[in-house]
Design a protein around this motif. Structure first.
Motif, PDB file in Angstrom:
ATOM      1  N   ASP A 176     -40.852 -39.346-110.487  1.00 44.80           N
ATOM      2  CA  ASP A 176     -41.185 -40.236-109.362  1.00 44.80           C
ATOM      3  C   ASP A 176     -42.683 -40.150-109.083  1.00 44.80           C
ATOM      4  O   ASP A 176     -43.113 -39.456-108.167  1.00 44.80           O
ATOM      5  CB  ASP A 176     -40.380 -39.838-108.129  1.00 44.80           C
ATOM      6  N   PRO A 177     -43.499 -40.856-109.874  1.00 48.79           N
ATOM      7  CA  PRO A 177     -44.951 -40.829-109.650  1.00 48.79           C
ATOM      8  C   PRO A 177     -45.337 -41.627-108.407  1.00 48.79           C
ATOM      9  O   PRO A 177     -44.553 -42.441-107.899  1.00 48.79           O
ATOM     10  CB  PRO A 177     -45.507 -41.480-110.916  1.00 48.79           C
ATOM     11  N   LEU A 178     -46.534 -41.414-107.948  1.00 45.78           N
ATOM     12  CA  LEU A 178     -47.025 -42.096-106.750  1.00 45.78           C
ATOM     13  C   LEU A 178     -47.647 -43.423-107.157  1.00 45.78           C
ATOM     14  O   LEU A 178     -48.861 -43.594-107.192  1.00 45.78           O
ATOM     15  CB  LEU A 178     -48.041 -41.219-106.023  1.00 45.78           C
ATOM     16  N   LEU A 179     -46.791 -44.381-107.492  1.00 48.21           N
ATOM     17  CA  LEU A 179     -47.222 -45.720-107.907  1.00 48.21           C
ATOM     18  C   LEU A 179     -46.432 -46.742-107.106  1.00 48.21           C
ATOM     19  O   LEU A 179     -45.540 -47.399-107.614  1.00 48.21           O
ATOM     20  CB  LEU A 179     -46.983 -45.931-109.407  1.00 48.21           C
ATOM     21  N   VAL A 180     -46.733 -46.862-105.834  1.00 52.12           N
ATOM     22  CA  VAL A 180     -45.972 -47.775-104.971  1.00 52.12           C
ATOM     23  C   VAL A 180     -46.524 -49.185-105.169  1.00 52.12           C
ATOM     24  O   VAL A 180     -47.379 -49.650-104.442  1.00 52.12           O
ATOM     25  CB  VAL A 180     -46.072 -47.357-103.496  1.00 52.12           C
ATOM     26  N   VAL A 181     -46.017 -49.835-106.226  1.00 51.83           N
ATOM     27  CA  VAL A 181     -46.613 -51.122-106.599  1.00 51.83           C
ATOM     28  C   VAL A 181     -45.596 -52.250-106.689  1.00 51.83           C
ATOM     29  O   VAL A 181     -45.982 -53.392-106.917  1.00 51.83           O
ATOM     30  CB  VAL A 181     -47.339 -50.998-107.959  1.00 51.83           C
ATOM     31  N   GLN A 182     -44.310 -51.969-106.508  1.00 48.77           N
ATOM     32  CA  GLN A 182     -43.317 -52.989-106.800  1.00 48.77           C
ATOM     33  C   GLN A 182     -42.327 -53.190-105.648  1.00 48.77           C
ATOM     34  O   GLN A 182     -41.192 -53.538-105.868  1.00 48.77           O
ATOM     35  CB  GLN A 182     -42.560 -52.617-108.085  1.00 48.77           C
ATOM     36  N   LEU A 191     -43.579 -39.355-100.091  1.00 49.60           N
ATOM     37  CA  LEU A 191     -43.349 -38.175-100.912  1.00 49.60           C
ATOM     38  C   LEU A 191     -44.502 -37.991-101.895  1.00 49.60           C
ATOM     39  O   LEU A 191     -45.111 -38.979-102.338  1.00 49.60           O
ATOM     40  CB  LEU A 191     -42.044 -38.317-101.708  1.00 49.60           C
ATOM     41  N   PRO A 192     -44.799 -36.763-102.276  1.00 49.09           N
ATOM     42  CA  PRO A 192     -45.782 -36.549-103.346  1.00 49.09           C
ATOM     43  C   PRO A 192     -45.180 -36.897-104.700  1.00 49.09           C
ATOM     44  O   PRO A 192     -43.953 -37.037-104.829  1.00 49.09           O
ATOM     45  CB  PRO A 192     -46.069 -35.045-103.255  1.00 49.09           C
ATOM     46  N   SER A 193     -46.024 -37.052-105.701  1.00 51.98           N
ATOM     47  CA  SER A 193     -45.516 -37.221-107.060  1.00 51.98           C
ATOM     48  C   SER A 193     -44.693 -35.993-107.433  1.00 51.98           C
ATOM     49  O   SER A 193     -45.132 -34.856-107.231  1.00 51.98           O
ATOM     50  CB  SER A 193     -46.671 -37.380-108.047  1.00 51.98           C
ATOM     51  N   ALA A 194     -43.518 -36.208-107.995  1.00 49.46           N
ATOM     52  CA  ALA A 194     -42.656 -35.081-108.332  1.00 49.46           C
ATOM     53  C   ALA A 194     -41.582 -35.535-109.320  1.00 49.46           C
ATOM     54  O   ALA A 194     -41.391 -36.730-109.569  1.00 49.46           O
ATOM     55  CB  ALA A 194     -41.999 -34.499-107.074  1.00 49.46           C
ATOM     56  N   SER A 195     -40.880 -34.552-109.869  1.00 51.00           N
ATOM     57  CA  SER A 195     -39.727 -34.799-110.726  1.00 51.00           C
ATOM     58  C   SER A 195     -38.512 -34.129-110.096  1.00 51.00           C
ATOM     59  O   SER A 195     -38.628 -33.056-109.497  1.00 51.00           O
ATOM     60  CB  SER A 195     -39.975 -34.253-112.135  1.00 51.00           C
ATOM     61  N   TYR A 196     -37.349 -34.758-110.249  1.00 51.61           N
ATOM     62  CA  TYR A 196     -36.153 -34.338-109.530  1.00 51.61           C
ATOM     63  C   TYR A 196     -34.950 -34.211-110.463  1.00 51.61           C
ATOM     64  O   TYR A 196     -34.929 -34.764-111.573  1.00 51.61           O
ATOM     65  CB  TYR A 196     -35.799 -35.358-108.444  1.00 51.61           C
ATOM     66  N   ARG A 197     -33.938 -33.502-109.961  1.00 49.61           N
ATOM     67  CA  ARG A 197     -32.639 -33.401-110.620  1.00 49.61           C
ATOM     68  C   ARG A 197     -31.566 -33.872-109.645  1.00 49.61           C
ATOM     69  O   ARG A 197     -31.506 -33.399-108.506  1.00 49.61           O
ATOM     70  CB  ARG A 197     -32.369 -31.952-111.045  1.00 49.61           C
ATOM     71  N   TYR A 198     -30.723 -34.787-110.101  1.00 46.94           N
ATOM     72  CA  TYR A 198     -29.636 -35.315-109.268  1.00 46.94           C
ATOM     73  C   TYR A 198     -28.303 -34.848-109.831  1.00 46.94           C
ATOM     74  O   TYR A 198     -27.988 -35.073-111.011  1.00 46.94           O
ATOM     75  CB  TYR A 198     -29.691 -36.832-109.237  1.00 46.94           C
TER      76      TYR A 198
END
Length: 356
Positions: A176-182, A191-198
């Motif tokens: 989930d990078p910080l690219l709020v473009v869409q 949120l900061p840029s981060a990677s997650y596990r669901y």
């Protein structure tokens, strides 16, 4: 991309540029292993000319012999998706929408009979309700889509970029990078840029890593003992205030790196982060791991193949920017590439992992 250096710009000892490599489809750096990857009759074929929009989230459905992918373009806005029908000769390309449509999928995989897409954008009018940045499934048999998760303890995600399913636990790991473009509905990043596990069984979401500047591609080694995540911080994407359309500014001094992490035996955490490969041309975008453990990364106008130590073995050269790719076919030895302006396919001997 016009100002990005390529291998053909290299000057050798006698002052000669290696311009002769420009028309080659394949560049082999490790003769023995590179030629083994290619096999006796490798081929590269440009299949479809498409728009200059980003083309992403390829998912191969073996039972249908179809390849689903997205097109991320501003107005009318990140819909519909596309599907390549590989049952036709030659294959055909057509538009596709699930019910309700998945808005702006930017990463995708296949698991447990369903497409899993990361919806990287938000829209208030999809299916009569708001669709936030989320993980969603699509049943290719019924065409129905379902939201798995669309927040982290109530906070909006930024731009779910890519995802992979751990081969043993079934957990979905995503970046989930910080690219709020869409997003058609504006909000400040939460949120900061981060990677997650669901974890699909419990519905819980866990932070895996928040040290990467712009986490992008993500993929597991066979067996899931290593996870690879790319950092595309070398590309910044300013937002067009009218449409939210990203422009790309490449800064070669910033990170364009593939990182490796060890994964704990229970598949819950990642540790021992180390840089594996700094892309020689552009940023490493789409990322997959072959059945034999070789790492494949989209790196601008081409695709690089690495061994697990990060040694570059082979490059596929294209005349368009490759964003992602997927293996297809009964032996998973056909690789379809897609990106800005083109879709092409490779026939070689490097097989992909079977997704279950």
């Amino acid at each position: 991309m016009d100002d990005v250096s390529t291998f053909s710009d290299t000057t050798v000892a006698n002052g000669t540029l290696l311009e002769g490599v420009n028309p080659a489809n394949f560049l082999v750096y490790d003769r023995e292993r590179g030629l083994e990857i290619l096999g006796a009759n490798p081929s590269y074929k440009f299949m479809f000319a498409v728009s200059e929009a980003v083309h992403e989230a390829p998912v191969y459905i073996a039972s249908q012999n179809k390849l689903y992918l997205s097109q991320l373009a501003p107005p009318p806005g990140y819909l519909p998706q596309l599907v390549v029908d590989l049952n036709e000769d030659p294959p055909t390309l057509s538009e596709y929408l699930s019910d309700p449509p998945v808005y702006a999928p930017n990463g995708g995989t296949f698991h447990d009979g369903k497409i899993i897409w990361g919806a990287s954008g938000g829209n208030r009018s999809i299916g009569g309700s708001e669709q936030r940045i989320s993980l969603r499934t699509v049943d290719p048999e019924t065409n129905k889509s379902v939201t798995l998760i669309n927040n982290y303890f109530g906070y909006y995600f930024n731009t779910i970029d890519d995802l992979a399913v751990h081969p043993k636990t079934g957990d979905i790991w995503f970046t989930d990078p910080l690219l709020v473009v869409q997003c058609s509905h504006r909000h400040s990043p939460q949120l900061p840029s981060a990677s997650y596990r669901y974890n699909a069984s419990s519905g819980a979401v866990f932070v895996i890593d928040d040290s990467i500047g712009q986490p992008n591609g993500i993929a597991f080694s066979p067996g899931g003992s290593v996870v690879y995540i790319t950092d595309t911080a070398a590309v910044s994407a300013p937002v067009d205030p009218q449409y939210g359309h990203p422009g790309s500014i490449f800064n070669a001094t910033q990170r364009r790196t593939v990182y490796a992490f060890d994964v704990s035996e229970d598949g819950t955490s990642a540790y021992n982060k180390r840089p594996l490969y700094m892309a020689s041309g552009f940023v490493p975008d789409g990322l997959k791991v072959a059945a034999n453990g070789y790492i494949v990364a989209g790196v601008g106008r081409g695709v690089d193949v690495l061994d697990p130590s990060g040694q570059l073995l082979l490059t596929i050269q294209t005349n368009y920017t490759v964003q992602n790719f997927a293996w297809t076919g009964p032996e998973l030895k056909t690789l379809w590439l897609m990106g800005n302006g083109g879709i092409s396919k490779i026939e070689w001997q490097l097989g992909g992992q079977e997704l279950r």
